[in-house]
Design a protein around this motif. Sequence first.
Motif, PDB file in Angstrom:
ATOM      1  N   ASP A  49       0.821  -1.210   0.000  1.00 45.80           N
ATOM      2  CA  ASP A  49       0.000   0.000   0.000  1.00 45.80           C
ATOM      3  C   ASP A  49       0.858   1.265   0.000  1.00 45.80           C
ATOM      4  N   LEU A  50       1.893   1.257  -0.827  1.00 42.46           N
ATOM      5  CA  LEU A  50       2.783   2.404  -0.939  1.00 42.46           C
ATOM      6  C   LEU A  50       2.276   3.353  -2.024  1.00 42.46           C
ATOM      7  N   GLU A  51       2.100   4.601  -1.670  1.00 43.78           N
ATOM      8  CA  GLU A  51       1.674   5.612  -2.632  1.00 43.78           C
ATOM      9  C   GLU A  51       2.917   6.232  -3.261  1.00 43.78           C
ATOM     10  N   VAL A  52       3.154   5.938  -4.523  1.00 38.97           N
ATOM     11  CA  VAL A  52       4.352   6.413  -5.206  1.00 38.97           C
ATOM     12  C   VAL A  52       4.073   7.788  -5.805  1.00 38.97           C
ATOM     13  N   ASN A  53       4.580   8.826  -5.131  1.00 41.02           N
ATOM     14  CA  ASN A  53       4.391  10.197  -5.599  1.00 41.02           C
ATOM     15  C   ASN A  53       5.511  10.645  -6.539  1.00 41.02           C
ATOM     16  N   TRP A  54       6.668  10.029  -6.391  1.00 44.67           N
ATOM     17  CA  TRP A  54       7.810  10.317  -7.261  1.00 44.67           C
ATOM     18  C   TRP A  54       8.315   9.004  -7.846  1.00 44.67           C
ATOM     19  N   LEU A  55       8.458   8.975  -9.152  1.00 50.31           N
ATOM     20  CA  LEU A  55       9.056   7.828  -9.832  1.00 50.31           C
ATOM     21  C   LEU A  55      10.305   8.325 -10.547  1.00 50.31           C
ATOM     22  N   ILE A  56      11.455   7.735 -10.231  1.00 50.39           N
ATOM     23  CA  ILE A  56      12.705   8.133 -10.871  1.00 50.39           C
ATOM     24  C   ILE A  56      13.245   6.941 -11.649  1.00 50.39           C
ATOM     25  N   ASN A  57      13.100   7.015 -12.966  1.00 49.45           N
ATOM     26  CA  ASN A  57      13.593   5.951 -13.847  1.00 49.45           C
ATOM     27  C   ASN A  57      15.046   6.240 -14.200  1.00 49.45           C
ATOM     28  N   ASN A  58      15.936   5.721 -13.357  1.00 49.02           N
ATOM     29  CA  ASN A  58      17.366   5.997 -13.489  1.00 49.02           C
ATOM     30  C   ASN A  58      18.152   4.788 -13.997  1.00 49.02           C
ATOM     31  N   ALA A  59      17.568   3.605 -13.924  1.00 49.77           N
ATOM     32  CA  ALA A  59      18.287   2.399 -14.340  1.00 49.77           C
ATOM     33  C   ALA A  59      18.587   2.442 -15.831  1.00 49.77           C
ATOM     34  N   GLY A  60      19.788   2.052 -16.195  1.00 56.05           N
ATOM     35  CA  GLY A  60      20.177   2.029 -17.602  1.00 56.05           C
ATOM     36  C   GLY A  60      21.640   1.690 -17.749  1.00 56.05           C
ATOM     37  N   PHE A  61      22.038   1.279 -18.935  1.00 51.74           N
ATOM     38  CA  PHE A  61      23.454   1.057 -19.198  1.00 51.74           C
ATOM     39  C   PHE A  61      23.730   1.308 -20.669  1.00 51.74           C
ATOM     40  N   GLY A  62      25.012   1.364 -21.017  1.00 47.20           N
ATOM     41  CA  GLY A  62      25.409   1.659 -22.387  1.00 47.20           C
ATOM     42  C   GLY A  62      26.455   0.700 -22.900  1.00 47.20           C
ATOM     43  N   SER A  63      26.873   0.919 -24.123  1.00 47.02           N
ATOM     44  CA  SER A  63      27.944   0.133 -24.730  1.00 47.02           C
ATOM     45  C   SER A  63      28.684   1.028 -25.704  1.00 47.02           C
ATOM     46  N   MET A  64      29.865   0.595 -26.088  1.00 40.95           N
ATOM     47  CA  MET A  64      30.676   1.402 -26.990  1.00 40.95           C
ATOM     48  C   MET A  64      31.498   0.486 -27.875  1.00 40.95           C
ATOM     49  N   GLY A  65      31.472   0.739 -29.184  1.00 35.30           N
ATOM     50  CA  GLY A  65      32.256  -0.061 -30.115  1.00 35.30           C
ATOM     51  C   GLY A  65      31.590  -0.143 -31.473  1.00 35.30           C
ATOM     52  N   ASP A  66      32.265  -0.804 -32.392  1.00 40.13           N
ATOM     53  CA  ASP A  66      31.699  -1.067 -33.717  1.00 40.13           C
ATOM     54  C   ASP A  66      30.458  -1.934 -33.530  1.00 40.13           C
ATOM     55  N   LYS A 101      -4.207  13.360  -9.108  1.00 37.76           N
ATOM     56  CA  LYS A 101      -3.960  14.725  -9.581  1.00 37.76           C
ATOM     57  C   LYS A 101      -2.673  15.307  -9.004  1.00 37.76           C
ATOM     58  N   GLU A 102      -1.662  14.454  -8.821  1.00 39.31           N
ATOM     59  CA  GLU A 102      -0.359  14.922  -8.381  1.00 39.31           C
ATOM     60  C   GLU A 102       0.677  13.827  -8.592  1.00 39.31           C
ATOM     61  N   GLY A 103       1.926  14.249  -8.770  1.00 35.40           N
ATOM     62  CA  GLY A 103       3.003  13.293  -8.927  1.00 35.40           C
ATOM     63  C   GLY A 103       4.131  13.861  -9.769  1.00 35.40           C
ATOM     64  N   VAL A 104       5.287  13.222  -9.649  1.00 33.12           N
ATOM     65  CA  VAL A 104       6.474  13.628 -10.399  1.00 33.12           C
ATOM     66  C   VAL A 104       7.146  12.377 -10.967  1.00 33.12           C
ATOM     67  N   ILE A 105       7.490  12.426 -12.235  1.00 32.15           N
ATOM     68  CA  ILE A 105       8.262  11.353 -12.862  1.00 32.15           C
ATOM     69  C   ILE A 105       9.514  11.971 -13.467  1.00 32.15           C
ATOM     70  N   ILE A 106      10.664  11.436 -13.105  1.00 33.83           N
ATOM     71  CA  ILE A 106      11.929  11.875 -13.702  1.00 33.83           C
ATOM     72  C   ILE A 106      12.482  10.712 -14.514  1.00 33.83           C
TER      73      ILE A 106
END
Length: 234
Positions: A49-66, A101-106
């Motif tokens: 029963d957690l009310e998520v007022n802020w969601l921060i989608n920070n997970a991610g990764f990259g790659s580099m090369g041909d 009617k409220e919330g923040v997503i980054i």
Amino acid sequence: MLVARSEDRLAALCDELMLEHKVMAHYVAVDLTEYQSDTVLFEETEKHDLEVNWLINNAGFGSMGDFTRLDLENELRMITLNIMALVALTHRYLKKMRERKEGVIINVSSAAGFQPIPFMATYAATKAFVTSFSEAIAEENRPHNVKILNLCPGPTETGFFDAAGMEGPFSAAKGMQMPDEVVETAMSAVKSGKTTAVSGWANYFVSFLGNFAPDWLVTRAVASQLRGKFDGKG
């Protein structure tokens, strides 16, 4: 609610937040590249029963090369995490925010998402998606009092480059920001109602120039700097 793959590190961070900052933190150890991981996370917050007022989608990764020499499965996992998981979690929690009617997503995009980048083709493309997606739904939800921020940091002092195997010019970039500087940019942008924020003046300048320089010129310039680094590497 903290989310990552490593349960031990999450548990230690929750303890640290409680002991040093008196912040009650919960965690869910889940790999967001796995099928229906967003469902697992959403059901966990609903169960408690957690009310998520802020969601921060920070997970991610990259790659580099041909691109032809990069591991295909890893490139597809990157798309899953950087795009599919972000869209799924945004959709699930945004509906609840709209009801209240409220919330923040980054959504954490990147300064790399403003132009195609040879030898980082998949990563830059995923971040271009995040930027386009975030700016579009930010306007959709403006009448509903839900703020959505497209956050675009440049090179930041985290484990990103080590995880991506990015050695050389990017990992040694001058003027690399610290995480708290990026957070400060994000909080200020949310407060002022911005939908996109580029962290760091150098990154802002590069993104600004990218709006005027044609893509073919940008890609050719970047490729000329990086091509020799990957020629002959299998």
